[in-house]
Design an enzyme around this catalytic site. Structure first.
Site, PDB file in Angstrom:
ATOM      1  N   ASP A 179      43.468  31.973  86.942  1.00 49.90           N
ATOM      2  CA  ASP A 179      44.671  32.240  87.532  1.00 49.90           C
ATOM      3  C   ASP A 179      44.704  31.517  88.880  1.00 49.90           C
ATOM      4  O   ASP A 179      43.875  31.333  89.672  1.00 49.90           O
ATOM      5  CB  ASP A 179      44.911  33.916  87.587  1.00 49.90           C
ATOM      6  CG  ASP A 179      43.853  34.338  88.598  1.00 49.90           C
ATOM      7  OD1 ASP A 179      42.619  34.220  88.412  1.00 49.90           O
ATOM      8  OD2 ASP A 179      44.141  35.257  89.451  1.00 49.90           O
TER       9      ASP A 179
ATOM     10  N   GLU B 157      41.777  37.168  89.283  1.00 51.13           N
ATOM     11  CA  GLU B 157      40.848  36.959  90.450  1.00 51.13           C
ATOM     12  C   GLU B 157      41.679  37.449  91.781  1.00 51.13           C
ATOM     13  O   GLU B 157      41.345  38.032  92.559  1.00 51.13           O
ATOM     14  CB  GLU B 157      40.132  35.939  90.656  1.00 51.13           C
ATOM     15  CG  GLU B 157      39.019  36.069  91.497  1.00 51.13           C
ATOM     16  CD  GLU B 157      39.462  35.491  93.079  1.00 51.13           C
ATOM     17  OE1 GLU B 157      38.835  36.043  94.236  1.00 51.13           O
ATOM     18  OE2 GLU B 157      40.692  34.999  93.422  1.00 51.13           O
TER      19      GLU B 157
END
Lengths: 421, 421
Positions: A102, A167
């Site tokens: 991400d 994350e």
């Protein structure tokens, strides 16, 4: 040809291919919720290399009870994790290679010189959101892994490649992999460290402090008590606490850092009318947590500091400051300096770079804290890219660093997991 | 029967009638923009008493250029001013009787024990928005005026009764009357003073201060400069300025006031993210202005204080604090203590109340500042009702005070304007 020569040749032969691959990754805008397509491609690539691939959308309900769980999302639909395992022959140490897929939003487009998802290369750097944080690092792991497969090296320990989601929003992807049973003797996380080796990382959490006052008309402001003036006192107390916590933190890995574990007040909002004494002020901030303390200890210390204001000021006794913890928290992590993987990385860095690596603690957290604290998997952070570029417009990465660190990873993996002769 | 006895009898005979009239006034919710119906009734009543009545909607375009003009409104449609003149026979002093008809909004209904526009009477008090601020005061003026008419007293000086709009939003109603040519040798304004006599009133204006910083990530907050920490410095500077201004203000009329001309910071807003060092903080507040200083002098002093921060701190030199003046301002006003109307009010108060009046400066402004400064009409504020009730839920007024002060007004008007034998 020696292994040293072989990996150099492998990288040299495949350099353009891997640059194209990184560009393709960067061109997928894998913001939270938009990871599916790229994760699918990564899963296919790992399968083609012969790994056992696990591809799943985490189930929020299975994670919610975990003390480290935080997520702004209702579910993780279309946001799969990918884990590919290269099963070892037995013996040796297992190793998790963990990187998040991400990226943070691109922010204000006007501040970008180019399309934020271009992957354009200029002066040896690739530009785009996620180049440095952390698709460049992920690529370095993949190069090392694919070189091992390509050279028919058989490792004794398991090598577990993880491409995780979320994350940037608190680590739900890595937590889901932990809950699914993935653990190892150590983990390597190539977040942007500018090729410094980070065995200890700061955690952090967000706090919200509400300070009360007593309203009055501005013309007779002495009849009220300004929540703003009381906020100054609260702020001073937070700064005094920051100072005490950093005096106490005797860790030599923090020695070059001005404020190793800072307390930052990031927002303030108070009052509702220029002609009234403000009766409420709310401050929100980030609380840095030392690598060797727990979230619970750190929370208690801040709360106690603010509650002690009541000893000095009766107003605070009658109107105590409220402390809330909200949003994501990043778990701190600490790996012992005698950990053998650290020695291996250090040696391999020296052989490759002909200088000593910088070994340091970080002033930010990664998923490594969660692996260390909740999966019994000591995690070391070491990657290409620089934190200064992360989350900023015109994010970019030095391509050379990716290949240099891939070579160090290659040798380190073989030394840690051990290879069959 | 003496005049003293006659006025007492007039009030006693008409007390119930006037209480009913006040209730009717209170039941008109004359918030800004909703004054029409009640102003119409007042105009008709003044006409019935034989006054020359002027009834007009102010034209914003004619007011905009005036230095004292402030208004949130685009026009004053349906918000007429009413001025009724009882022409004097010649000689004597003229007097403006000025009161505003607009009321502030009723606020949170749940905090009212009763309908905010009930006009209910309990324990000698009438309740409702506008009772104390300032329909009760207006009624006291009207009683004095109507008693003079009723008793066939011929005044030498003109008596000018003004029921104006928009005092609560910056005074456009009184300004419109000034622009229309109304002025006099003095003015009486029965704002709620708890029957204290106020020859000097504080002005005030709103300021907005913008303080800059340099953003950075919270983990390396030492790389940034917190606009919040800089704001503390700005706040301290404002408080030091407040102290200096109040030390300098040697006016004995302020001697019982803790902070005669306060500086109040009412709102603060800064930063946008808990994990970033805030790069901007905005504070808004109210700046009290002494009776004997001009708006321009007061503005310059605050601006200079904040700009002097640049001498102490290079950061402020590179990132100066912005000061803006916004919203309404209330003009300060000062009437000389030797002004004969002040002496008359004082004597009449003593005769009626058998004690010395409190003569004091106020820590709030009224339309009186505008009359004094821009219409050459020294204005004294003296009324029933208490400031503490104004703008609050369950606003109310002691009915007795209205009639007591009406009697003082009656005698004072006759003494100031002089009567034909």
């Amino acid at each position: 040809m020696s292994t040293e020569e072989k990996i150099k040749q492998y990288i040299s032969n495949n350099r353009d291919h891997y640059i194209d691959l990184l560009r393709e990754w960067v061109q997928h805008p894998t913001r939270s919720g938009q990871e599916y397509d790229l994760q699918k491609k990564i899963a296919e690539r790992l399968e083609n290399s012969g790994l056992d691939v696990d591809f799943w959308e985490p189930d929020r309900r299975e994670l919610e009870d975990h003390p480290a769980f935080t997520s702004p999302r209702k579910d993780f639909k279309d946001s799969p994790n990918v884990v590919g395992t290269l099963k070892g022959s037995g013996g040796g140490h297992s190793l998790i290679l963990n990187g998040h897929i991400d990226v943070v939003p691109e922010g204000d487009l006007e501040q970008w010189e180019d399309d934020p998802f271009s992957g354009a290369v200029k002066d040896g750097k690739m530009f785009g959101r996620g180049t440095t944080d952390m698709k460049g690092g992920n690529l370095a792991l993949l190069i090392a892994l694919e070189a091992i497969v390509e050279m028919d090296i058989t490792l004794k320990g398991d090598l577990i490649f993880q491409s995780v989601i979320e994350e940037e929003s608190g680590g739900a992807g890595t937590l889901a992999a932990i809950k699914r049973g993935y653990k190892a003797d150590a983990a390597l996380i190539p977040e942007p460290t500018q090729m410094k080796i980070i065995p200890k990382q700061q955690g952090s959490m967000w706090f919200r402090v509400t300070v009360r006052g007593i309203s009055a008309h501005a013309g007779t402001r002495f009849e009220g008590i300004s929540a703003l003036e009381k906020s100054w006192k609260v702020y001073d107390t937070l700064m005094a606490l920051e100072n005490q916590r950093n005096i106490r933190l005797q860790d030599p890995l923090f020695k070059n850092m001005t404020i190793p574990i800072p307390i930052n007040v990031g927002t303030i909002q108070g009052g509702s009318w220029p002609s009234s004494v403000p009766s409420k002020v709310v401050m929100e901030g980030r609380y840095g947590i030392g690598p060797d303390e727990t979230i619970e200890e750190a929370k208690a210390e801040l709360e106690q500091s603010l509650h002690r204001l009541q000893q000095y000021d009766d107003f605070f006794k009658q109107h105590p400051v409220d402390v809330e913890w909200f949003g994501a928290n990043w778990i701190p992590g600490s790996v012992d300096l005698s950990h053998p993987l650290l020695g291996i990385l250090q040696d391999q860095y020296e052989s490759s770079q002909h200088e000593e690596p910088v070994i340091q603690a970080s002033n930010w957290g990664t998923d490594g804290g969660m692996l260390t604290q909740y999966a019994d998997t000591p995690a070391i952070v070491f990657g290409p890219g620089t934190t200064k570029m992360a989350h900023f417009p015109n994010e970019c990465i030095e391509l050379d660093n990716i290949f240099e660190i891939a070579e160090i990873f290659f040798h380190s993996i073989i030394e840690w997991c051990e290879k069959e002769d």
